[in-house]
Design an enzyme around this catalytic site. Structure first.
Site, PDB file in Angstrom:
ATOM      1  N   ALA A  66       0.881  -1.173   0.000  1.00 43.33           N
ATOM      2  CA  ALA A  66       0.000   0.000   0.000  1.00 43.33           C
ATOM      3  C   ALA A  66       0.915   1.219   0.000  1.00 43.33           C
ATOM      4  O   ALA A  66       2.070   1.137   0.450  1.00 43.33           O
ATOM      5  CB  ALA A  66      -0.877  -0.017   1.241  1.00 43.33           C
ATOM      6  N   GLY A 111       0.636  -4.949   0.852  1.00 35.78           N
ATOM      7  CA  GLY A 111      -0.556  -5.015   0.002  1.00 35.78           C
ATOM      8  C   GLY A 111      -0.297  -5.748  -1.311  1.00 35.78           C
ATOM      9  O   GLY A 111      -1.232  -6.268  -1.925  1.00 35.78           O
ATOM     10  N   GLU A 114      -0.678  -9.282  -0.480  1.00 31.03           N
ATOM     11  CA  GLU A 114      -2.115  -9.488  -0.259  1.00 31.03           C
ATOM     12  C   GLU A 114      -2.893  -9.507  -1.579  1.00 31.03           C
ATOM     13  O   GLU A 114      -3.860 -10.247  -1.721  1.00 31.03           O
ATOM     14  CB  GLU A 114      -2.655  -8.387   0.669  1.00 31.03           C
ATOM     15  CG  GLU A 114      -2.120  -8.538   2.084  1.00 31.03           C
ATOM     16  CD  GLU A 114      -2.450  -7.336   2.962  1.00 31.03           C
ATOM     17  OE1 GLU A 114      -1.936  -6.234   2.668  1.00 31.03           O
ATOM     18  OE2 GLU A 114      -3.215  -7.496   3.921  1.00 31.03           O
ATOM     19  N   GLU A 134       4.674  -4.923   7.198  1.00 29.71           N
ATOM     20  CA  GLU A 134       3.930  -3.876   7.922  1.00 29.71           C
ATOM     21  C   GLU A 134       4.414  -3.711   9.362  1.00 29.71           C
ATOM     22  O   GLU A 134       4.373  -2.608   9.914  1.00 29.71           O
ATOM     23  CB  GLU A 134       2.426  -4.195   7.936  1.00 29.71           C
ATOM     24  CG  GLU A 134       1.732  -4.083   6.596  1.00 29.71           C
ATOM     25  CD  GLU A 134       1.764  -5.368   5.780  1.00 29.71           C
ATOM     26  OE1 GLU A 134       2.552  -6.288   6.113  1.00 29.71           O
ATOM     27  OE2 GLU A 134       1.014  -5.441   4.796  1.00 29.71           O
TER      28      GLU A 134
END
Ligand code: COA
Length: 260
Positions: A66, A111, A114, A134
């Protein structure tokens, strides 16, 4: 359909969605997430698309996570909303009802990992690296990672990746079942397309019902899953494609599916 942060190309019933922010290692910002939502909703309703491939622009990254710039300043409430939006968009990918293949051409971090997890099949370049870093930022995966990674590779391995934030290479990802196959970097896209073409040549009613049945594992008990499987099996038996598939077997030829 044109986007700013992603590229969409459709050819021979195969769509290739490329995350296209190379100067940010294809990090997914809010605008990219919104575009992915629009793109996958378009692909879902597009009869000209049977299979989707997701990849990243450039030699280095699939998706490096992200966009960290947008994490800056989040609070309890906005952080939850941030996570829920990513979860929703990635779940749209998972529930597209058409096969989605991740062609992981480089770094798949946070992300990015993911996003690969939300795809149904993961093929990786030998240059790919995976991780959920993260924890280094004092946060946890928020786009479905704690759930999908744990279901895919088991809780011990998932905890090790998420709690250490360490990266693993493609060989290790293959060993622990995070990816299906690893190919030399230059062959990855061709291999992904080969698989997409193979799946696209099958009866698409059976493909859709098979995917639905596989995904039902996430939400149903074993007993309920069997019920879903039997119902879907029955629906397949009522299609022209199943008649053609079985006839072709006896006639020792390739089936010619019409998707009916
Ligand atoms: N969000 C926003 N920008 C990112 C990013 C991310 N997740 N990952 C990389 N970038 C940007 C960098 O800030 C840099 O931008 P700049 O040129 O404007 O400074 C650019 O992409 C290139 O990255 P850079 O860090 O210079 O490349 P590198 O080869 O030295 O390092 C990484 C690569 C992946 C190790 C490093 O970029 C990194 O740690 N990224 C964050 C990974 C992460 O924590 N992801 C999970 C986020 S929740």
């Amino acid at each position: 359909m044109e986007f700013k942060n992603i590229l969409l190309a459709i050819e021979n019933k195969i769509a290739v969605v490329t995350i296209n922010r190379p100067d940010k290692l294809n990090a997914i910002n809010d605008a990219t997430l919104t575009e992915l939502e629009k793109c996958f909703s378009f692909l879902k309703n597009n009869d000209e698309v049977n299979v989707v491939i997701v990849t990243g622009t450039g030699e280095k990254a699939f998706v490096a996570g992200a966009d960290i710039n947008e994490l800056n300043g989040l609070n309890v409430k906005s952080g939850k909303i941030f996570s829920e939006k990513g979860q929703k968009v990635f779940s749209m990918i998972e529930t597209l009802e058409k096969p989605v293949i991740a062609a992981i051409n480089g770094l798949a971090l946070g992300g990015g990992c993911e996003l690969a997890l939300a795809c149904h099949i993961r093929l990786a370049s030998d240059k790919a690296k995976f991780g959920q870093p993260e924890i280094h930022l004092g946060i946890i995966p928020g786009y479905g990672g704690t759930q999908r990674l744990t279901r895919l590779i088991n809780s011990g391995r998932s905890a090790e990746l998420i709690l250490s934030g360490e990266l693993i290479d493609a060989a290790e990802a293959l060993r622990i079942g995070l990816v299906n196959k690893v190919y030399p970097h230059s062959e990855l896209m061709n291999k992904a397309k080969e698989l997409a073409v193979k799946i696209s040549s099958k009866g698409q009613v059976a493909v859709k019902l098979a995917l639905q049945s596989i995904l039902s594992c996430n939400e149903m008990t074993f007993k309920e899953g069997f019920k879903t499987e039997a119902e879907s099996f029955g629906k397949c038996c009522g299609t022209e494609d199943s008649k053609e598939g079985i006839k072709a077997f006896f006639e020792k030829r390739k089936p010619n599916f019409k998707n009916r």
